[in-house]
Design an enzyme around this catalytic site. Structure first.
Site, PDB file in Angstrom:
ATOM      1  N   ASP A 170       0.842  -1.197   0.000  1.00 55.68           N
ATOM      2  CA  ASP A 170       0.000   0.000   0.000  1.00 55.68           C
ATOM      3  C   ASP A 170       0.881   1.253   0.000  1.00 55.68           C
ATOM      4  O   ASP A 170       1.904   1.311   0.666  1.00 55.68           O
ATOM      5  CB  ASP A 170      -0.917  -0.013   1.239  1.00 55.68           C
ATOM      6  CG  ASP A 170      -2.098   0.921   1.083  1.00 55.68           C
ATOM      7  OD1 ASP A 170      -3.231   0.435   0.955  1.00 55.68           O
ATOM      8  OD2 ASP A 170      -1.877   2.154   1.090  1.00 55.68           O
ATOM      9  N   ASN A 220     -12.694  -3.368   2.935  1.00 57.49           N
ATOM     10  CA  ASN A 220     -13.644  -2.259   2.991  1.00 57.49           C
ATOM     11  C   ASN A 220     -14.579  -2.360   1.786  1.00 57.49           C
ATOM     12  O   ASN A 220     -14.115  -2.544   0.655  1.00 57.49           O
ATOM     13  CB  ASN A 220     -12.887  -0.926   2.961  1.00 57.49           C
ATOM     14  CG  ASN A 220     -11.999  -0.749   4.175  1.00 57.49           C
ATOM     15  OD1 ASN A 220     -12.340  -1.176   5.278  1.00 57.49           O
ATOM     16  ND2 ASN A 220     -10.833  -0.135   3.991  1.00 57.49           N
ATOM     17  N   GLY A 231     -16.122   2.344   3.821  1.00 58.99           N
ATOM     18  CA  GLY A 231     -14.911   3.138   3.652  1.00 58.99           C
ATOM     19  C   GLY A 231     -14.089   2.745   2.436  1.00 58.99           C
ATOM     20  O   GLY A 231     -12.895   3.054   2.361  1.00 58.99           O
ATOM     21  N   GLN A 232     -14.718   2.089   1.452  1.00 56.73           N
ATOM     22  CA  GLN A 232     -13.987   1.688   0.247  1.00 56.73           C
ATOM     23  C   GLN A 232     -13.718   2.912  -0.624  1.00 56.73           C
ATOM     24  O   GLN A 232     -14.646   3.654  -0.959  1.00 56.73           O
ATOM     25  CB  GLN A 232     -14.811   0.653  -0.541  1.00 56.73           C
ATOM     26  CG  GLN A 232     -14.084   0.129  -1.767  1.00 56.73           C
ATOM     27  CD  GLN A 232     -14.881  -0.953  -2.501  1.00 56.73           C
ATOM     28  OE1 GLN A 232     -16.040  -1.223  -2.158  1.00 56.73           O
ATOM     29  NE2 GLN A 232     -14.283  -1.554  -3.504  1.00 56.73           N
ATOM     30  N   HIS A 240     -10.259  -5.517  -3.118  1.00 52.59           N
ATOM     31  CA  HIS A 240      -8.912  -5.664  -2.544  1.00 52.59           C
ATOM     32  C   HIS A 240      -9.045  -6.056  -1.090  1.00 52.59           C
ATOM     33  O   HIS A 240      -9.962  -5.608  -0.400  1.00 52.59           O
ATOM     34  CB  HIS A 240      -8.089  -4.383  -2.692  1.00 52.59           C
ATOM     35  CG  HIS A 240      -8.768  -3.137  -2.207  1.00 52.59           C
ATOM     36  ND1 HIS A 240      -9.750  -2.489  -2.926  1.00 52.59           N
ATOM     37  CD2 HIS A 240      -8.620  -2.427  -1.067  1.00 52.59           C
ATOM     38  CE1 HIS A 240     -10.161  -1.433  -2.265  1.00 52.59           C
ATOM     39  NE2 HIS A 240      -9.504  -1.367  -1.117  1.00 52.59           N
ATOM     40  N   HIS A 296      -6.880  -5.913   2.383  1.00 50.42           N
ATOM     41  CA  HIS A 296      -5.696  -5.384   3.065  1.00 50.42           C
ATOM     42  C   HIS A 296      -5.144  -6.478   3.978  1.00 50.42           C
ATOM     43  O   HIS A 296      -5.900  -7.060   4.779  1.00 50.42           O
ATOM     44  CB  HIS A 296      -6.071  -4.194   3.961  1.00 50.42           C
ATOM     45  CG  HIS A 296      -6.646  -3.003   3.246  1.00 50.42           C
ATOM     46  ND1 HIS A 296      -5.933  -1.843   3.025  1.00 50.42           N
ATOM     47  CD2 HIS A 296      -7.887  -2.771   2.736  1.00 50.42           C
ATOM     48  CE1 HIS A 296      -6.700  -0.955   2.405  1.00 50.42           C
ATOM     49  NE2 HIS A 296      -7.896  -1.496   2.222  1.00 50.42           N
TER      50      HIS A 296
HETATM   51  P1  5GP Z   1      -9.775   1.237   0.513  1.00 52.51           P
HETATM   52  O1  5GP Z   1      -9.873   2.515   1.278  1.00 52.51           O
HETATM   53  O2  5GP Z   1     -10.526   1.304  -0.792  1.00 52.51           O
HETATM   54  O3  5GP Z   1     -10.065   0.004   1.301  1.00 52.51           O
HETATM   55  O4  5GP Z   1      -8.216   1.074   0.199  1.00 52.51           O
HETATM   56  C1  5GP Z   1      -7.584   1.584  -0.916  1.00 52.51           C
HETATM   57  C2  5GP Z   1      -6.116   1.536  -0.586  1.00 52.51           C
HETATM   58  O5  5GP Z   1      -5.399   1.674  -1.780  1.00 52.51           O
HETATM   59  C3  5GP Z   1      -5.641   2.648   0.353  1.00 52.51           C
HETATM   60  O6  5GP Z   1      -5.055   2.074   1.509  1.00 52.51           O
HETATM   61  C4  5GP Z   1      -4.632   3.436  -0.492  1.00 52.51           C
HETATM   62  O7  5GP Z   1      -3.527   3.869   0.265  1.00 52.51           O
HETATM   63  C5  5GP Z   1      -4.238   2.427  -1.541  1.00 52.51           C
HETATM   64  N1  5GP Z   1      -3.873   2.996  -2.827  1.00 52.51           N
HETATM   65  C6  5GP Z   1      -4.610   3.883  -3.551  1.00 52.51           C
HETATM   66  N2  5GP Z   1      -3.981   4.154  -4.713  1.00 52.51           N
HETATM   67  C7  5GP Z   1      -2.836   3.410  -4.716  1.00 52.51           C
HETATM   68  C8  5GP Z   1      -1.771   3.258  -5.671  1.00 52.51           C
HETATM   69  O8  5GP Z   1      -1.744   3.860  -6.731  1.00 52.51           O
HETATM   70  N3  5GP Z   1      -0.761   2.415  -5.312  1.00 52.51           N
HETATM   71  C9  5GP Z   1      -0.749   1.714  -4.134  1.00 52.51           C
HETATM   72  N4  5GP Z   1       0.304   0.908  -3.896  1.00 52.51           N
HETATM   73  N5  5GP Z   1      -1.744   1.841  -3.220  1.00 52.51           N
HETATM   74  C10 5GP Z   1      -2.764   2.675  -3.511  1.00 52.51           C
END
Ligand code: 5GP
Ligand code: ZN
Length: 113
Positions: free
Chosen positions: A30, A86, A92-93, A99, A101
């Protein structure tokens, strides 16, 4: 999905720091780590979220869990770890491509915020 950032990462069009890859999934670090180990595991196929998982495509969810278990061992998370998916606005997505985490390397709190 041509405008999906994780599809672009899966296709190698946007660089990422890879932790694991096979024909079905990619795991990469991340950009904004929330723990000493913070890896995202994604299907290469575009699936928008856990809400889109069905009897027909749930094999990928099982595979993501297998990869999570393998990575947790490889990354030294013997003390435990947390998997988070998420989902949707209330979940909180922020990226609309499924994906999971993989978070570890510190003790986690419950309940999450
Ligand atoms: P969500 O909030 O949708 O569960 O998580 C999305 C995650 O993707 C976040 O933790 C954010 O830091 C990560 N993220 C968003 N854009 C990028 C990217 O371009 N590269 C990487 N490595 N992580 C990303
Ligand atoms: Zn996508």
């Amino acid at each position: 999905m041509s405008d999906c950032i994780f599809c672009k990462i899966a296709a190698g069009e946007i660089p990422s720091k890879k932790a694991y890859e096979d024909e079905r999934v990619l795991a990469f670090y991340d950009l904004e780590p929330q723990a000493p180990v913070h890896v995202l595991i994604i299907p290469k196929e575009h699936i928008a979220s856990v809400a889109e998982i069905t009897e027909e495509n749930s094999g990928i969810a099982a595979h993501i869990f297998e990869v999570a278990a393998r990575l947790a061992k490889e990354l030294g998370l013997e003390g435990g770890f947390r998997l988070v998916a998420n989902t949707g606005a209330d979940g909180g997505q922020t990226v609309q491509h499924l994906h999971v985490h993989l978070l570890g390397g510190r003790s986690m709190k419950w309940p999450p915020g």
